[in-house]
Write a protein that holds these residues in place. Structure first.
Motif, short mmCIF file in Angstrom:
data_model
loop_
_atom_site.label_atom_id
_atom_site.label_comp_id
_atom_site.label_asym_id
_atom_site.label_seq_id
_atom_site.Cartn_x
_atom_site.Cartn_y
_atom_site.Cartn_z
N HIS A 1 64.33 113.62 -29.01
CA HIS A 1 65.42 114.11 -28.43
C HIS A 1 66.06 113.44 -27.58
O HIS A 1 67.27 113.21 -27.27
CB HIS A 1 65.11 115.61 -28.14
CG HIS A 1 66.32 116.47 -27.98
ND1 HIS A 1 67.28 116.82 -28.36
CD2 HIS A 1 66.90 116.56 -26.50
CE1 HIS A 1 68.42 117.52 -27.90
NE2 HIS A 1 68.10 117.13 -26.62
N HIS B 1 69.55 111.44 -27.07
CA HIS B 1 70.49 111.53 -26.03
C HIS B 1 71.15 109.98 -25.45
O HIS B 1 72.02 109.77 -25.39
CB HIS B 1 70.12 112.19 -24.43
CG HIS B 1 70.45 113.51 -24.61
ND1 HIS B 1 71.67 114.26 -24.99
CD2 HIS B 1 69.38 114.74 -24.88
CE1 HIS B 1 71.68 115.42 -25.18
NE2 HIS B 1 70.37 116.02 -24.90
N ASP C 1 73.04 125.68 -14.20
CA ASP C 1 73.01 127.05 -14.70
C ASP C 1 72.40 128.08 -13.97
O ASP C 1 73.04 129.29 -14.03
CB ASP C 1 72.04 126.70 -16.33
CG ASP C 1 72.83 126.03 -17.24
OD1 ASP C 1 73.66 125.70 -17.11
OD2 ASP C 1 71.85 125.47 -18.21
N GLN D 1 76.68 116.98 -25.32
CA GLN D 1 75.99 117.99 -25.57
C GLN D 1 74.96 117.61 -27.06
O GLN D 1 75.52 116.66 -27.39
CB GLN D 1 76.60 119.44 -26.06
CG GLN D 1 76.86 120.32 -24.65
CD GLN D 1 77.56 119.80 -23.76
OE1 GLN D 1 78.68 119.44 -23.77
NE2 GLN D 1 76.76 119.69 -22.29
N ASP D 2 73.98 118.45 -27.15
CA ASP D 2 72.99 118.33 -28.24
C ASP D 2 73.84 117.96 -29.48
O ASP D 2 74.71 119.07 -29.84
CB ASP D 2 71.94 119.41 -28.27
CG ASP D 2 71.06 119.68 -27.17
OD1 ASP D 2 70.94 118.36 -26.54
OD2 ASP D 2 70.30 120.50 -26.80
N GLY E 1 73.62 116.50 -21.34
CA GLY E 1 74.73 117.36 -21.32
C GLY E 1 75.46 117.46 -19.84
O GLY E 1 76.73 117.29 -19.97
N GLY F 1 77.03 124.36 -16.22
CA GLY F 1 77.69 123.17 -15.94
C GLY F 1 79.28 123.01 -15.92
O GLY F 1 79.71 122.73 -15.08
N GLY G 1 70.62 119.98 -15.18
CA GLY G 1 71.54 121.03 -15.85
C GLY G 1 71.07 122.43 -15.72
O GLY G 1 71.77 123.27 -15.38
N ASP H 1 81.72 122.65 -12.94
CA ASP H 1 82.60 121.27 -12.88
C ASP H 1 84.06 121.98 -12.77
O ASP H 1 84.83 121.10 -11.75
CB ASP H 1 82.45 120.70 -14.19
CG ASP H 1 82.93 119.11 -14.59
OD1 ASP H 1 83.73 118.89 -13.29
OD2 ASP H 1 82.84 118.49 -15.43
N SER I 1 70.08 116.38 -18.15
CA SER I 1 70.37 117.55 -19.37
C SER I 1 69.78 118.97 -18.63
O SER I 1 69.27 119.06 -17.70
CB SER I 1 69.87 117.26 -20.65
OG SER I 1 68.64 117.28 -20.71
N GLY I 2 69.95 119.88 -19.72
CA GLY I 2 69.46 121.12 -19.25
C GLY I 2 67.76 121.11 -19.02
O GLY I 2 67.45 122.10 -18.45
N GLY I 3 67.09 120.43 -19.73
CA GLY I 3 65.91 120.30 -19.66
C GLY I 3 65.13 118.90 -18.86
O GLY I 3 63.87 119.26 -18.62
N ASN J 1 79.77 115.88 -16.86
CA ASN J 1 80.57 116.30 -15.72
C ASN J 1 81.37 115.19 -14.97
O ASN J 1 81.21 114.12 -14.95
CB ASN J 1 79.32 116.32 -14.64
CG ASN J 1 79.92 116.90 -13.35
OD1 ASN J 1 80.16 116.16 -12.46
ND2 ASN J 1 79.69 118.31 -13.26
O1 KG4 Z 1 71.83 118.10 -23.35
P1 KG4 Z 1 72.16 119.48 -23.48
O2 KG4 Z 1 73.23 119.85 -24.19
O3 KG4 Z 1 70.91 120.35 -23.89
C1 KG4 Z 1 69.62 120.00 -23.33
O4 KG4 Z 1 68.91 119.04 -23.88
O5 KG4 Z 1 69.30 120.65 -22.21
O6 KG4 Z 1 72.65 119.91 -22.01
C2 KG4 Z 1 72.92 121.14 -21.64
C3 KG4 Z 1 73.00 121.15 -20.23
C4 KG4 Z 1 73.23 122.68 -19.38
O7 KG4 Z 1 72.57 122.65 -18.37
C5 KG4 Z 1 74.88 122.51 -19.11
O8 KG4 Z 1 75.09 123.58 -18.10
C6 KG4 Z 1 75.09 120.92 -18.71
O9 KG4 Z 1 74.16 120.39 -19.71
N1 KG4 Z 1 76.53 120.60 -18.63
C7 KG4 Z 1 77.15 120.13 -17.67
C8 KG4 Z 1 78.43 120.00 -17.93
N2 KG4 Z 1 78.52 120.40 -19.23
C9 KG4 Z 1 77.30 120.62 -19.75
N3 KG4 Z 1 76.53 120.10 -16.37
C10 KG4 Z 1 77.39 119.74 -15.42
N4 KG4 Z 1 78.90 119.63 -15.82
C11 KG4 Z 1 79.40 119.48 -16.95
N5 KG4 Z 1 80.52 119.45 -17.17
#
Ligand code: KG4
Ligand code: ZN
Length: 338
Positions: A114, A118, A170, A304-305, A273, A183, A166, A187, A140-142, A277
């Motif tokens: 994964h 990205h 959150d 995003q994913d 993700g 996120g 991320g 933002d 990302s979120g993880g 920003n």
């Molecule tokens: O990559 P992703 O879709 O999923 C993972 O693989 O984790 O990332 C999701 C993360 C979430 O924590 C979300 O809050 C963050 O990306 N995110 C952002 C923005 N858009 C999404 N964080 C900061 N600013 C943003 N505009």
């Protein structure tokens, strides 16, 4: 007419996403079913609910994507699927479907990490690929990782000690009760706020131990935000979120600059993700301009994913015939037995 079409399947968390990408990294068809509205009430992803929704939506989605593409199964060269890291129940849905299609259609199966996906999200529909060696920041979120890449050899230069970037967005949004996922909400709020009105601590700055280390930490700032939320009756949330975002991005900026001071890289990739920003995009653009290197940032729809990044990451293994077998496993971590 293209000759190679990779079908990409992504189901590692709460997005069910399928795409077809050609050999020029052009997205031929792409769609995602998003579960945000369902998990919002819980303030985070509930793994079992995510897996059950993947199973309900994945085949209708596949049908929709094929209709969009005007292609048929005979045109597909291989099936690329996220096998790791992610939520195991969620991964199992995408991987089982991919295996079924590979077996039924007699097509090769490609296992995609994964996080590699990205990175490849930043190469979708671009003219060039980055020159070597290059730096890839995944936020990302993880995950929060800074990786050096040279001729496909990846060296992790630094990771987060605690929360991912991320995740911090959150969790802070949850504490401030402003919604989920945090996120994009933070933002937007930060654009209306003044970061100077709350002087949150700089991250990893007053500790000499970390000065020359590429390392991230985002958990401490949550406490600082929580203290303000508890102390003040009517905090200015726009200002507070602006200050929080400022400190998170300042740390990322400092560590990117440190990496560039240690070695001359020829390109910078920022993906995941959090790469959506608006402030982070400005900061990394400035760094790349200063370093006079090419910047690879995914288009907003691919931050995003998504299945397109997985299909794109499958192009190189396809060319090298680096296929996986029908007994391929999934894994919650970046390590996997193949
Ligand atoms: O990559 P992703 O879709 O999923 C993972 O693989 O984790 O990332 C999701 C993360 C979430 O924590 C979300 O809050 C963050 O990306 N995110 C952002 C923005 N858009 C999404 N964080 C900061 N600013 C943003 N505009
Ligand atoms: Zn992701």
């Amino acid at each position: 007419m293209s000759k190679i079409f990779i079908l990409g399947i992504e189901s590692s968390c709460d997005d069910t996403s399928i795409s077809i990408v050609d050999e020029n990294r052009k997205v031929v068809a792409f769609d995602t079913v998003n579960q945000t509205a369902i998990h919002k009430v819980f303030g985070g992803v509930i793994p079992e609910i995510a897996a059950r929704n993947h199973i309900a939506w994945i085949f209708p989605l596949l049908d929709k994507v094929f209709k969009q593409s005007n292609l048929s199964k005979e045109d597909i060269s291989a099936i690329a699927v996220t096998t790791h890291p992610g939520l195991v129940g969620s991964l199992l849905v995408g991987v089982s479907v991919a295996k079924g299609l590979a077996l039924g259609w007699q097509k090769p199966l490609i296992s995609v990490n994964h996080l590699d996906g990205h990175i490849y999200s930043a190469f979708l529909e671009t003219k060039n690929l980055p020159e070597n060696p290059y730096l890839a920041l995944i936020v990302s979120g993880g995950h929060t990782s800074l990786i050096e890449i040279e001729n496909n050899k990846k060296t992790i230069l630094g990771e987060t000690m605690d929360d991912a970037a991320g995740e911090a967005f959150d969790k802070v949004a949850k504490m401030a009760k402003i919604g989920y996922p945090g996120g994009p909400i933070i933002d937007k709020m930060a654009q209306q706020g003044n970061p100077k009105n709350y002087k949150l601590p700089f991250l990893l700055k007053n500790n000499n131990k970390y000065k020359n280390e590429i390392i991230f930490s985002f958990s401490g700032i949550k406490t600082a935000v929580r203290t303000i939320l508890e102390k003040e009756e009517n905090p200015n949330l726009n200002d507070l979120m602006a200050s929080f975002q400022n400190r998170v991005i300042e740390l990322i900026e400092r560590k990117l600059k440190l990496a560039f001071s240690l070695k001359k890289y020829k390109a910078l990739v920022v993906a995941g993700g959090v790469s959506a920003n608006s402030e982070l995009r400005k900061v990394v653009t400035k760094i790349a301009n200063k370093e006079k290197i090419e910047l690879f940032l995914p288009q907003l729809k691919y931050c995003q994913d998504n299945g397109a990044m997985i299909a794109c990451a499958g192009l190189e293994p396809f060319a090298k015939k680096d296929f996986t077998t029908l007994d391929a496993d999934v894994s919650p971590t970046t390590r996997i037995k193949r």
